[in-house]
Design an enzyme around this catalytic site. Structure first.
Site, PDB file in Angstrom:
ATOM      1  N   CYS A 170      32.788 -28.104 -13.683  1.00 19.16           N
ATOM      2  CA  CYS A 170      32.582 -27.444 -12.390  1.00 19.16           C
ATOM      3  C   CYS A 170      32.090 -28.468 -11.371  1.00 19.16           C
ATOM      4  CB  CYS A 170      31.513 -26.359 -12.503  1.00 19.16           C
ATOM      5  SG  CYS A 170      31.902 -25.092 -13.698  1.00 19.16           S
TER       6      CYS A 170
ATOM      7  N   THR B 178      21.449 -25.910  -9.156  1.00 17.56           N
ATOM      8  CA  THR B 178      22.438 -25.382 -10.092  1.00 17.56           C
ATOM      9  C   THR B 178      22.406 -26.258 -11.341  1.00 17.56           C
ATOM     10  OG1 THR B 178      24.625 -24.396 -10.271  1.00 17.56           O
ATOM     11  CG2 THR B 178      24.550 -26.586  -9.283  1.00 17.56           C
TER      12      THR B 178
ATOM     13  N   HIS C 226      28.757 -23.612  -6.226  1.00 20.56           N
ATOM     14  CA  HIS C 226      29.111 -24.058  -7.590  1.00 20.56           C
ATOM     15  C   HIS C 226      30.483 -23.470  -7.930  1.00 20.56           C
ATOM     16  CE1 HIS C 226      27.705 -24.351 -12.080  1.00 20.56           C
ATOM     17  NE2 HIS C 226      29.020 -24.394 -12.010  1.00 20.56           N
TER      18      HIS C 226
END
Lengths: 161, 206
Positions: free
Chosen positions: A30, A24, A47
């Site tokens: 995040c 990711t 994620h």
């Protein structure tokens, strides 16, 4: 060998078994959470973007820490993941901008981190490594063959969690 | 409230935003031109409501290094303004201002960072000033904050800030033209949903 990496978008989860890399990109506030069961070489990367799902009808379960972790665990368990031997690592939760005179702004990263840890504890997982906070974005990779987690940031060498 | 999410905006709403943005960005180009003492032109902007992934794709790559200036809006309109410099625009500006050129943002020093932050701030302020005059709303701006980091990480800031309201961003995309060269410019105006309704009401569209 040259298999393509499996990309996980924002508010999403992907998993693989045996080989492959799950990746990711550019986690800001995040948080990326990897779950890895070394015995069956099953690994997932989640994620999440926000702490909690306030609307129970919101279909985007992986967007939130609480619903995202629970759904990931449910899915991976169905594929044979055993909690007691699962290695969990987390990264992200940065504060990308420092607002002068408004310290509350952009602390979503910290709130995400707190929530992720709380939910993981409730689900009885131990976090074996973490790289959270700071003011920079991170790219997170999970090598499903050996469980190695790599963090890529700007201007620093790669880090193995 | 008529609009519940950004993506509820219809063609007329988007057209109006485009009109206003076009005046806003031309003011921004004028300020930049004065600062650099150089002719700066700007293309007619496009206003798009895009998802996070689409915005990253339009602007560049996830891990691409960019400089960004962020300003918070408050008063009648609450929200964020984000201006993004890619390497080409940063070089054009720093080249003219300080006679410097770089291969990468990583080679820049503190002084270059402050210059970029200030230019980003000037562009945002002139855009917002034009906007307030046209729409007749009061908008207060915070002091700027800036960072140099991965494009993908920077764009998570607005997307997370309004993540409980919407999954979309309002991307105002125009190109600055300096010395016949087109330089990409990324301006994001992100009023919260209530403010967006307020703006459109003020303009008589509701």
């Amino acid at each position: 060998m040259a298999e393509k990496d499996i990309k996980v978008g924002i508010g999403d989860m992907k998993f693989a078994r045996g080989s492959n890399t799950v990746i990711t990109y550019a986690l800001g506030s995040c948080i990326g959470i990897t779950f890895y069961d070394p015995v069956i070489k099953l690994g997932g990367l989640l994620h999440i973007m926000l702490p909690s799902r306030s609307d129970p009808n919101d279909p985007k379960v992986f967007k939130y820490a609480d619903s995202g972790i629970r759904e990931t665990v449910r899915k991976l368990t169905a594929f044979g993941l055993v909690k007691s031997r699962t290695v969990v690592k987390i990264a992200g939760g940065a504060k990308m901008f420092e607002m002068k005179g408004n310290s509350d702004f952009g602390n979503i990263g910290q709130r995400n981190a707190t929530m992720v840890k709380k939910v993981l504890m409730e689900e009885r997982f131990r976090i074996s490594a973490e790289d959270t906070g700071g003011t920079y974005a991170r790219t997170m990779l999970l090598n499903v063959e050996n469980g190695d987690v790599v963090i890529r940031t700007v201007g620093k060498p790669e880090k193995h969690l | 409230m008529r609009l519940k999410r950004y993506e509820d905006m219809n063609l007329q709403d988007l057209d109006v935003m485009k009109e206003i943005s076009s005046i806003g960005t031309s003011h921004a180009a004028t300020s930049l031109s004065k600062l650099l003492q150089k002719e700066v032109r700007i293309t007619i902007p496009e206003v798009n409501i895009l998802s996070y992934d689409e915005t990253v794709d339009r602007m560049g790559q996830m891990e691409e290094l960019v400089a960004a200036t962020l300003v918070q809006m408050s008063n009648e309109v609450n929200g964020l303004m984000l201006f993004i410099f890619k390497q080409d625009l940063a070089n054009a500006v720093l080249g003219k201002l300080m006679g410097k050129q770089y291969e990468s943002f990583e080679e820049m020093d503190e002084m270059d960072y402050s210059a970029l932050e200030e230019i980003g701030n000037i562009i945002i302020c002139s855009y917002v000033n034009a906007f307030t005059q046209l729409v007749k709303v009061e908008i207060d701006l915070s002091v700027p904050s800036s960072t140099i980091n991965m494009l993908g990480g920077i764009l998570t800031v607005p997307i997370a800030e309004y993540g409980y309201e919407t999954d979309k961003l309002m991307y105002i995309n125009a190109e600055f033209i300096m010395d016949g060269e087109r330089l990409s410019d990324g301006l994001l105006m992100l009023p919260d949903i209530q403010s967006l309704n307020h703006i459109l009401e003020k303009l008589g569209i509701s």
